[in-house]
Design an enzyme around this catalytic site. Structure first.
Site, PDB file in Angstrom:
ATOM      1  N   LYS A  20       0.837  -1.203   0.000  1.00 17.27           N
ATOM      2  CA  LYS A  20       0.000   0.000   0.000  1.00 17.27           C
ATOM      3  C   LYS A  20       0.872   1.253   0.000  1.00 17.27           C
ATOM      4  O   LYS A  20       1.931   1.296   0.642  1.00 17.27           O
ATOM      5  CB  LYS A  20      -0.899  -0.022   1.237  1.00 17.27           C
ATOM      6  CG  LYS A  20      -1.910   1.103   1.338  1.00 17.27           C
ATOM      7  CD  LYS A  20      -2.749   0.940   2.611  1.00 17.27           C
ATOM      8  CE  LYS A  20      -3.767   2.052   2.783  1.00 17.27           C
ATOM      9  NZ  LYS A  20      -4.576   1.885   4.014  1.00 17.27           N
ATOM     10  N   SER A  96      -9.433   1.985   3.537  1.00 14.65           N
ATOM     11  CA  SER A  96      -8.639   2.759   2.597  1.00 14.65           C
ATOM     12  C   SER A  96      -7.692   1.922   1.743  1.00 14.65           C
ATOM     13  O   SER A  96      -7.143   2.417   0.758  1.00 14.65           O
ATOM     14  CB  SER A  96      -7.814   3.807   3.373  1.00 14.65           C
ATOM     15  OG  SER A  96      -6.897   3.190   4.256  1.00 14.65           O
ATOM     16  N   SER A 120      -9.545  -0.383   7.726  1.00  5.32           N
ATOM     17  CA  SER A 120      -9.059  -0.179   6.360  1.00  5.32           C
ATOM     18  C   SER A 120      -8.404  -1.385   5.713  1.00  5.32           C
ATOM     19  O   SER A 120      -8.042  -1.324   4.534  1.00  5.32           O
ATOM     20  CB  SER A 120      -8.080   1.004   6.328  1.00  5.32           C
ATOM     21  OG  SER A 120      -8.779   2.216   6.477  1.00  5.32           O
TER      22      SER A 120
END
Length: 383
Positions: A20, A96, A120
């Site tokens: 990420k 997210s 997330s």
């Protein structure tokens, strides 16, 4: 759209893992899915988790997109791109860690790293039909992850199969016991937490629990809503502390800018109250875990909404109602995708629901073992 910020063609010969874009990879800028950080300097060193994965022989396949500044639940990002949900491109991918979940769900990589401050990892895992784990707070190093200071955030893995997720955990958590993570859990006792979830989600949960063969004992967590509200206050303050200087940057998405400005109003009194709630909720979850191997509840109270619904103003923060409280308490939690059965008057769904397991702090291995048992039970003896 693609789940990727940047892909690498070369690296170790081991399994491929995506990272990420809020986790440092040496030589690349860490932009957090945000145009206001597009000119960030390259990271000088790998995050501890990335370095550990390299040492364990994983191929770092590249960086994945995300909800801007990890400050949203839909995964929609006009600047970095909104990844397609591999279960249904009309649905949100979840935030997210949207790109990490989508890259795993589409089969582009074997696994991915995300971060979980308010659901997330678990929320996009449930949206995209993959496994996602939030380790015990502090179990996995956050050095090299953004925001630099957080009392909620955890770095953790996504995978399609539990043995792969266990492999990642063994690399990124130095004291992780791989043997305990695959121990038989046929006779497990589960604390079943009642929630106000949709009928389809409840039906999926009931069918999965029946397939597992586990015994279920009722458990209550009356402090969930208060813990949810307290976690919102804490994430608002800590996100403002980390990124408040970007609030007036014209390159910042308007929705995130508005949320940042609102977060600046979080008071010391609200934070003090949140910390008192944290202490009470930790005790409440610990008590609920007494006499059982883990708690079981849905990951999301409903199946994911469509991108069109979100664009029309459909609120998404309530999607984190069942995941966010465990960021406040620090307990490990894992989301596993489960099929939604047909019922009278309702067809089955090709979009899977998420089953969430919550364990004792530090007992991440047992959660993995439970999820492995569930995986084997759902696949059946002939698969």
């Amino acid at each position: 759209m693609s789940a990727w910020v940047q892909r690498f063609a070369h690296g170790a010969d081991g399994p491929a893992i995506a990272i990420k874009d809020c986790i440092d990879i040496a030589g690349l800028p860490t932009c957090g899915g945000c145009g206001a950080l597009a000119d960030a300097p390259p990271a000088e060193r790998d995050a501890d988790t990335v370095a550990a994965l390299r040492q364990a022989g994983w191929h770092i396949a590249g960086k994945t997109t995300m909800h801007e500044l990890a400050y949203g639940m839909s995964g929609v990002n006009a600047w970095a791109g909104t990844p397609l949900n591999p279960q249904d491109p009309l649905l949100i991918p979840g935030g997210s860690s949207s790109g990490s979940a989508a890259a795993v769900g589409s089969g582009e990589v074997d696994a991915a790293l995300g971060s979980d401050t308010g659901g997330s990892i678990r929320l996009p895992a449930a949206c995209c039909g993959v496994i996602g784990m939030k380790p015990t707070f502090g179990r996995v190093s956050r050095r090299g992850a953004w925001p630099r200071e957080s009392s909620l955030d955890c770095v953790g893995p996504f995978a399609r199969m539990m043995p792969v997720l266990v492999h990642v955990m063994a690399a990124i958590a130095r004291d992780f016991d791989g043997g305990a993570a695959v121990a038989p859990m046929h006779g497990a006792r589960i604390g079943l937490v009642a929630t106000a979830s949709d009928d389809a989600v409840q039906a999926a949960l009931t069918a999965a629990l029946q397939a597992s063969g586990w015994s279920a004992l009722p458990r209550e967590l009356p402090g969930m809503q208060e813990a949810f509200d307290a976690a919102i206050a804490v994430i608002n303050k800590e996100t403002w502390n980390a990124f408040g200087d970007l609030a007036s940057d014209s390159r910042l998405g308007q929705d995130v800018a508005r949320r940042l400005v609102a977060a600046s109003a979080t008071t010391h009194g609200a934070l003090a109250h949140a910390e008192a709630v944290r202490a009470r909720f930790i005790a409440e979850v610990d008590q609920a875990l007494d006499g059982v191997d883990a708690l079981l509840l849905p990951t999301l109270p409903s199946l994911p909404p469509t991108l069109a619904d979100v664009a029309a103003g459909h609120p998404v923060v309530a999607l984190s109602a069942l995941v966010r409280p465990f960021n406040l308490s620090g307990h490990p939690a894992l989301s596993y995708p489960i099929p939604v059965p047909a019922a009278p008057g309702r067809a089955g769904s090709r979009v899977k629901a998420g089953l969430q397991l919550v364990g004792r702090r530090g007992d991440d291995e047992r959660l993995c073992a439970l999820a492995l048992h569930l995986e084997q039970a759902l696949r059946g003896p002939d698969q």
